[in-house]
Design a protein around this motif. Sequence first.
Motif, mmCIF file in Angstrom:
data_model
loop_
_atom_site.group_PDB
_atom_site.id
_atom_site.type_symbol
_atom_site.label_atom_id
_atom_site.label_comp_id
_atom_site.label_asym_id
_atom_site.label_seq_id
_atom_site.Cartn_x
_atom_site.Cartn_y
_atom_site.Cartn_z
ATOM 1 N N ALA A 48 59.165 29.884 56.735
ATOM 2 C CA ALA A 48 58.576 29.868 55.306
ATOM 3 C C ALA A 48 58.951 29.003 54.045
ATOM 4 C CB ALA A 48 58.707 31.176 54.823
ATOM 5 N N LEU A 49 60.299 28.442 54.410
ATOM 6 C CA LEU A 49 60.953 27.473 53.371
ATOM 7 C C LEU A 49 60.937 25.869 53.948
ATOM 8 C CD1 LEU A 49 64.296 29.643 52.466
ATOM 9 C CD2 LEU A 49 61.957 29.372 51.342
ATOM 10 N N PHE A 50 60.003 25.681 54.863
ATOM 11 C CA PHE A 50 60.018 24.311 55.257
ATOM 12 C C PHE A 50 59.511 23.437 54.039
ATOM 13 C CE2 PHE A 50 57.147 21.073 56.401
ATOM 14 C CZ PHE A 50 58.020 20.307 57.222
ATOM 15 N N ASN A 51 60.356 22.259 54.024
ATOM 16 C CA ASN A 51 59.385 21.260 53.227
ATOM 17 C C ASN A 51 59.917 19.956 53.866
ATOM 18 O OD1 ASN A 51 62.299 19.958 51.898
ATOM 19 N ND2 ASN A 51 62.543 22.233 52.011
ATOM 20 N N GLY A 52 59.007 18.961 53.335
ATOM 21 C CA GLY A 52 58.866 17.818 54.321
ATOM 22 C C GLY A 52 57.624 17.450 54.404
ATOM 23 N N ILE A 53 57.401 16.386 55.482
ATOM 24 C CA ILE A 53 56.026 15.739 55.635
ATOM 25 C C ILE A 53 55.399 16.174 56.895
ATOM 26 C CG2 ILE A 53 54.766 13.505 55.912
ATOM 27 C CD1 ILE A 53 56.790 12.169 54.447
ATOM 28 N N VAL A 54 54.166 16.785 57.024
ATOM 29 C CA VAL A 54 53.254 17.266 58.084
ATOM 30 C C VAL A 54 52.279 16.433 58.467
ATOM 31 C CG1 VAL A 54 52.274 19.016 59.105
ATOM 32 C CG2 VAL A 54 54.197 19.617 57.902
ATOM 33 N N VAL A 113 55.114 18.779 51.598
ATOM 34 C CA VAL A 113 55.384 19.923 51.267
ATOM 35 C C VAL A 113 56.571 19.991 50.528
ATOM 36 C CG1 VAL A 113 55.975 22.427 51.916
ATOM 37 C CG2 VAL A 113 54.288 21.044 53.497
ATOM 38 N N HIS A 114 56.770 20.283 49.168
ATOM 39 C CA HIS A 114 57.649 19.949 48.569
ATOM 40 C C HIS A 114 58.799 21.332 48.445
ATOM 41 C CE1 HIS A 114 56.340 16.372 46.499
ATOM 42 N NE2 HIS A 114 55.025 17.128 46.342
ATOM 43 N N PRO A 115 59.858 21.193 48.184
ATOM 44 C CA PRO A 115 60.670 22.519 48.334
ATOM 45 C C PRO A 115 60.637 23.048 46.954
ATOM 46 C CG PRO A 115 62.079 20.185 47.757
ATOM 47 C CD PRO A 115 60.583 19.844 48.114
#
Length: 209
Positions: free
Chosen positions: A8-14, A37-39
């Motif tokens: 749920a708290l993932f952030n980064g590029i997918v 996906v921004h934090p």
Amino acid sequence: LAFTPYPALFNGIVHFSVDVTATATGEQARCDIGIIVHPVNSPPAIDIDTSRVRYAATGGGARAGVRPNEDISLAGVIVLSDPDAEESSDAFGSSGVDAARLMLEVSCGTLSFGQPGAHDFVGGVQNGSISAMEGLTFNQGDGVQDRFVDVTTSINHLNVQLQRLYYHSGNLCRGEDIVLTVELDDLGNFGAGGPLRAKRTAHWKITEA
């Protein structure tokens, strides 16, 4: 088509691709998609074990409340957590390393991290006095018989110190209903949302004698 980050708290590029095939002709087409996906900062949490509060205040039910001039241990009463801190880790893989600010205030009496001793060190060995503990920044108070204490360190360190928390009723709180206010500031961690806070209270009674 919807994308849900996991965890749920993932952030980064997918990165993912969409492939389309025409059944009539066999023609194919591909579209490559990237999502950033921004934090986002998540709020901290404070858990207060009311059964432990009741046990500490009444001596396991042996009396009506805390007696005047009594010191009671509040070990295990307060536990702090922060999902952002749990998701992050240091170079050694330890989580809960992000800084947080804890504020404790009691309506009457005082609080200490550990039972105050006559000496910080005995024979060169740290003797439990909070003034000699490393990794703690006191913004207000010093951890020894404070009515209000404001301290900054990691969530892990805060939880360790809360296992050493004592309440001192003194002689001026007879008959008082005591309120312990606990406030936790995550100092913003990282990501959108800015600093977030949690606040809880615990209650107990001081007897007349």
